[in-house]
Each structure stands twice: as structure tokens, then as C-alpha cells.
Scaffold this active site. Structure first.
Site, short mmCIF file in Angstrom:
data_model
loop_
_atom_site.label_atom_id
_atom_site.label_comp_id
_atom_site.label_asym_id
_atom_site.label_seq_id
_atom_site.Cartn_x
_atom_site.Cartn_y
_atom_site.Cartn_z
N THR A 83 0.85 -1.19 0.00
CA THR A 83 0.00 0.00 0.00
C THR A 83 0.88 1.24 0.00
O THR A 83 1.96 1.24 0.59
CB THR A 83 -0.90 0.05 1.25
N ILE A 110 -1.13 -8.34 1.06
CA ILE A 110 -1.07 -6.87 0.99
C ILE A 110 -0.18 -6.35 2.11
O ILE A 110 -0.36 -6.71 3.29
CB ILE A 110 -2.49 -6.25 1.09
N LYS A 111 0.78 -5.51 1.71
CA LYS A 111 1.73 -4.98 2.69
C LYS A 111 1.24 -3.68 3.31
O LYS A 111 0.83 -2.76 2.60
CB LYS A 111 3.09 -4.73 2.03
N PHE A 112 1.31 -3.65 4.63
CA PHE A 112 0.99 -2.45 5.40
C PHE A 112 2.19 -2.11 6.28
O PHE A 112 2.84 -3.03 6.80
CB PHE A 112 -0.20 -2.71 6.35
#
Ligand code: E4P
Length: 284
Positions: A83, A110-112
Site C-alpha cells: 500500500t 497486501i503490505k501495510f
């Protein structure tokens, strides 16, 4: 090359490297991308060179195309999509991106960023069936917070990415962070998989294999040198300071853990700058 029990990922935003590594190594279990790696991928770098910035929409379309190509090359693996976040991005904004990215390919994580906003977004993403990769991890207490905030998730749905090379860069023994997190996670149910990132050398990779890290992500040049039994750099390493183990309670509320780390903030700033550099008219 015998396939190790540790899952091997490529750290790259270039599908050409995916092909080259698949050809030489014979397998890949996944790939991680981030804004800096996307900015370095040949097409984006060439546009930057030509001083031809992307519009916002074009840049997302480009990221989507890259990720879809990689997903097609590693269909059984996991592909991490990061993201966009700067230091002011809210959980809601990250979540909106996560929903969109997760629709691009069937095998996304999904990378946060591992911040309070990143963890809020990740918790909601998991509740919606989106797999997550908590990135820019530099401390055991950030790892404890991720564990606690995601308790109840299935193994494989949550990756934790400690950045060992960037700790080495500031004189700390990055591998110690991996050991400390592994020791702490032994007390838990094992739902978080440790994905060792920021791997700079074959020596790093070999040490992580010895530690039986769940997953290693490494640049193409490291993976290719490893297959040849070579090292990529012979520069002498200055002595690194060891990182002591901390006793932390994985059952404590995630918000009680100290999430701040200067390298996390620095990493968020760099990722956002690299992304924005593709959009700006006056490209350096
Ligand atoms: C992968 O997920 C990370 O973003 C990457 O390994 C960071 O590596 P670097 O510290 O070399 O930029």
C-alpha cells in the site's frame, strides 16, 4: 539445487528478474514488491530517465500490470503488493487500496507499514479475507504487536517482514532480531510467518536458512549468486552490536506495545518519496 524447507521469495518489481531466477533456481515460492522496487523496474526507470512522469491512474495501472505478470509466473506462490503510505496516511486509505490490490490477482498478500494505522487497516483487511504482510519491522515489540493484533488468523494469512540489512546498516545485528522474534513466537500458536527481508548477501541468506526462517525474500543477484555458491560482495563487515531478547507478553493488547521505530518512519518516507518521484513533473 535442493529445495529448502524455508520458502524462497524474490524481492523485485521486475518480472524479467522473476523469469531469470525461475530459469536458474528452478522454483520460487513467491515475490515481494515495494514502491522503491517498482520505481527501479525497467519500464518505470526508463520513463523517469525520459522525464515522462506517470499520472496517478497510469502508475496504479502499471503496478497492476507488473503484479499480474509476476502472478502468472508464480501462480502457486504469494505476491506481496504494498500500500502507498506516508506518515499521515490513515487506516481507511490503506484499506481502500488493499481491497483494490487484492482484486488484481488471486495470490496476493497486501503490505501495510507496522504502525498503529497500518495495524488497524490490516486487522480489518484480515476480517474481510485479505491476506497481509506487515512490513518495515525493526523491533521485537512491533512483532509482538502484529502477533497480538492478528490473533485468530490462520497460518499463512499473516506475514511479518523484519528488515535485517537496514539494521546492519545502523550497526545492529539484524539476524538477532529474527532469532528474538522466533524465540518469542515459540510461545504462541504460530499464526504469523516470519518473512526475513532486506537481505543483502549470500551470508545473510545462508544464516537465515540455518535459522529455519519461515520465508526469505532476497534480490535476484543474491539468489543467483547463492545458486552458484558465490558471494556477491567481499567487503569486510564492521562488527555489529547484538540485539538483546525482550520478555514480552503476546497476549497483551497490541496497542500496549511500542510501535515506534525511527527506521520504520524513515522507510515509510523513502517508499512514499520513491513512489511520488514517478509522478512528479520535475523528475530528478
Ligand atoms: C521486502 O519486502 C522489503 O521491502 C525489502 O526486502 C527491503 O529491502 P532493502 O532494505 O534492501 O530496501
Amino acid at each position: 539445487m535442493k529445495r529448502p524447507s524455508t520458502k524462497m521469495f524474490l524481492d523485485s518489481g521486475d518480472p524479467g528478474e522473476t523469469r531469470a531466477v525461475l530459469q536458474t533456481l528452478g522454483f520460487l515460492d513467491g515475490q515481494t514488491t515495494n514502491p522503491t522496487l517498482i520505481a527501479k523496474s525497467p519500464e518505470a526507470a526508463a520513463r523517469k530517465e525520459r522525464r515522462q512522469p506517470f499520472t496517478n491512474e497510469e502508475l496504479w495501472e502499471f503496478y497492476k500490470r507488473v503484479v499480474q505478470e509476476i502472478s502468472g509466473l508464480v501462480p502457486q506462490g504469494s505476491i506481496s503488493i504494498e500500500t502507498y503510505a506516508d506518515l499521515t496516511t490513515t487506516a481507511q486509505k490503506m484499506l481502500k487500496q488493499a481491497r483494490e490490490f487484492n482484486s488484481w490477482i488471486p495470490n496476493a498478500h497486501i503490505k501495510f507499514p507496522t504502525t498503529a494505522e497500518g495495524l488497524k487497516a490490516a486487522g480489518q483487511a484480515l476480517a474481510e479475507g485479505i491476506r497481509v504482510n506487515m512490513t518495515l519491522v525493526f523491533s521485537q515489540s512491533q512483532a509482538a504487536a502484529v502477533y497480538s493484533a492478528t490473533t485468530g488468523a490462520s497460518r499463512g494469512d499473516v506475514f511479518l517482514s523484519p528488515f535485517i540489512g537496514r539494521l546492519d546498516d545502523i550497526g545492529q545485528q539484524g539476524l538477532d532480531l529474527i532469532k528474538n522474534i522466533q524465540q518469542m513466537y515459540q510461545k504462541g500458536g504460530g499464526h504469523v510467518m516470519v518473512l526475513a527481508a532486506s537481505v543483502r548477501s549470500v551470508a545473510h541468506l545462508q544464516s537465515l536458512l540455518n535459522l529455519q526462517a519461515d520465508i526469505i525474500t532476497a534480490p535476484a543477484k543474491v539468489l543467483l549468486a547463492w545458486t552458484k555458491g558465490e558471494e556477491i560482495s567481499t567487503l569486510p563487515q564492521p562488527p555489529l552490536q547484538s540485539i538483546p531478547y525482550e520478555e514480552l507478553n503476546l497476549n497483551a493488547d497490541w496497542q500496549s506495545f511500542d510501535l515506534h521505530h525511527e527506521l520504520t518512519d524513515k522507510g515509510i518516507t523513502k517508499f512514499s518519496e520513491d513512489w511520488n518521484s514517478l509522478l512528479q513533473a520535475a523528475v530528478k
